[in-house]
Design a protein around this motif. Sequence first.
Motif, short mmCIF file in Angstrom:
data_model
loop_
_atom_site.label_atom_id
_atom_site.label_comp_id
_atom_site.label_asym_id
_atom_site.label_seq_id
_atom_site.Cartn_x
_atom_site.Cartn_y
_atom_site.Cartn_z
N TYR A 112 0.85 -1.19 0.00
CA TYR A 112 0.00 0.00 0.00
C TYR A 112 0.89 1.24 0.00
O TYR A 112 1.75 1.38 0.87
N ARG A 113 0.70 2.08 -0.98
CA ARG A 113 1.49 3.30 -1.14
C ARG A 113 2.99 3.00 -1.11
O ARG A 113 3.76 3.64 -0.39
N GLN A 114 3.37 1.99 -1.86
CA GLN A 114 4.77 1.61 -2.07
C GLN A 114 5.45 1.08 -0.80
O GLN A 114 6.68 1.00 -0.73
N GLY A 115 4.64 0.73 0.20
CA GLY A 115 5.18 0.13 1.41
C GLY A 115 4.55 -1.23 1.64
O GLY A 115 3.99 -1.84 0.72
N ASP A 116 4.66 -1.73 2.86
CA ASP A 116 3.99 -2.98 3.21
C ASP A 116 2.48 -2.82 3.12
O ASP A 116 1.96 -1.70 3.20
N GLY A 117 1.79 -3.95 2.99
CA GLY A 117 0.34 -3.90 3.06
C GLY A 117 -0.10 -3.29 4.38
O GLY A 117 0.58 -3.42 5.41
N TYR A 118 -1.26 -2.63 4.38
CA TYR A 118 -1.73 -1.90 5.56
C TYR A 118 -1.73 -2.76 6.81
O TYR A 118 -1.23 -2.35 7.87
N ALA A 119 -2.30 -3.95 6.73
CA ALA A 119 -2.42 -4.80 7.91
C ALA A 119 -1.06 -5.29 8.39
O ALA A 119 -0.81 -5.39 9.60
N PHE A 120 -0.17 -5.61 7.46
CA PHE A 120 1.17 -6.05 7.86
C PHE A 120 1.97 -4.90 8.45
O PHE A 120 2.75 -5.09 9.40
N TYR A 121 1.80 -3.71 7.93
CA TYR A 121 2.49 -2.53 8.48
C TYR A 121 2.04 -2.29 9.93
O TYR A 121 2.87 -2.08 10.82
N LYS A 122 0.74 -2.33 10.15
CA LYS A 122 0.22 -2.10 11.50
C LYS A 122 0.58 -3.23 12.45
O LYS A 122 0.71 -3.02 13.67
N ALA A 123 0.77 -4.43 11.92
CA ALA A 123 1.07 -5.59 12.77
C ALA A 123 2.39 -5.45 13.52
O ALA A 123 2.58 -6.08 14.56
N ARG A 124 3.29 -4.62 13.04
CA ARG A 124 4.58 -4.46 13.73
C ARG A 124 4.40 -3.89 15.14
O ARG A 124 5.25 -4.11 16.01
N TYR A 125 3.28 -3.20 15.36
CA TYR A 125 3.05 -2.61 16.68
C TYR A 125 2.63 -3.64 17.73
O TYR A 125 2.71 -3.37 18.93
N ILE A 126 2.15 -4.81 17.29
CA ILE A 126 1.74 -5.84 18.25
C ILE A 126 2.60 -7.09 18.13
O ILE A 126 2.27 -8.12 18.71
N LYS A 127 3.68 -6.98 17.38
CA LYS A 127 4.57 -8.13 17.18
C LYS A 127 5.11 -8.66 18.49
O LYS A 127 5.09 -9.87 18.76
N ASP A 128 5.59 -7.78 19.36
CA ASP A 128 6.18 -8.22 20.63
C ASP A 128 5.16 -8.89 21.53
O ASP A 128 5.48 -9.84 22.26
#
Length: 235
Positions: A76-92
């Motif tokens: 999305y917008r030349q970055g990761d997909g929206y859901a995968f981008y947001k997932a980094r905040y709950i990875k830990d």
Amino acid sequence: MFPLTHLYVNQIILGSMNPMQAIGSVLPDLLAYSGIAWERAHSLKDEATLPCDVYIADALHGVGLPGLDYYTDKSYRQGDGYAFYKARYIKDALLTLGVPEGDCLWRGHNIIEMAIEVNIKNTTRMTFAPLRKANLETALITTLEQSLTASMGQPVDLSTPLSLFVSLDGDQKILSDHYSIKLNQAYKTDISGDSIHSLIEQAQSYISKDYLNFLEDCVTRMENHLRVLERGVSC
């Protein structure tokens, strides 16, 4: 995305949601549950193998058009997909629960998608009624299963996952309990439904300011892609 979100976005674009459109809206995920590889399940189908309403709705879901899952899962917008981008905040948080580090973004993106699904259920008029009605169309489902089995070259079961999708109902507790069972089966963990419920709540804080803008942007993009697609197909 989860079923209600696909129904919601597709109804905005299509302006209606009949049983064929409802099944098409979730068809890539039905195929994935039936054992078809994710990439293949989410690619564009041969329009000759599906009724037009199913074909168009399926295209709006998958990555080949590109449809909604391209923007959530791929880019999305030349970055990761929206859901995968947001997932980094709950990875830990997922790592703490026992999810392997290499799977945390994948599992986390499902949490993000569930948060959006719950919001669609709680803040819009979209319901699972079209999919429940479609679930009763046994002749249609059987015909689609036969056609897709032939085109995919392996058995396709739509009725079992379709019933499962309807049962989830966009409900946070049901989604949480179902996903905790799924994780525990995959990783031999003891993650509670309450833990997933809390993660969905946490995810809400990371999507609340922009998920509607994201969906609106996707609708605009997908409408443009759909006009191009429709010029090239016979249905």
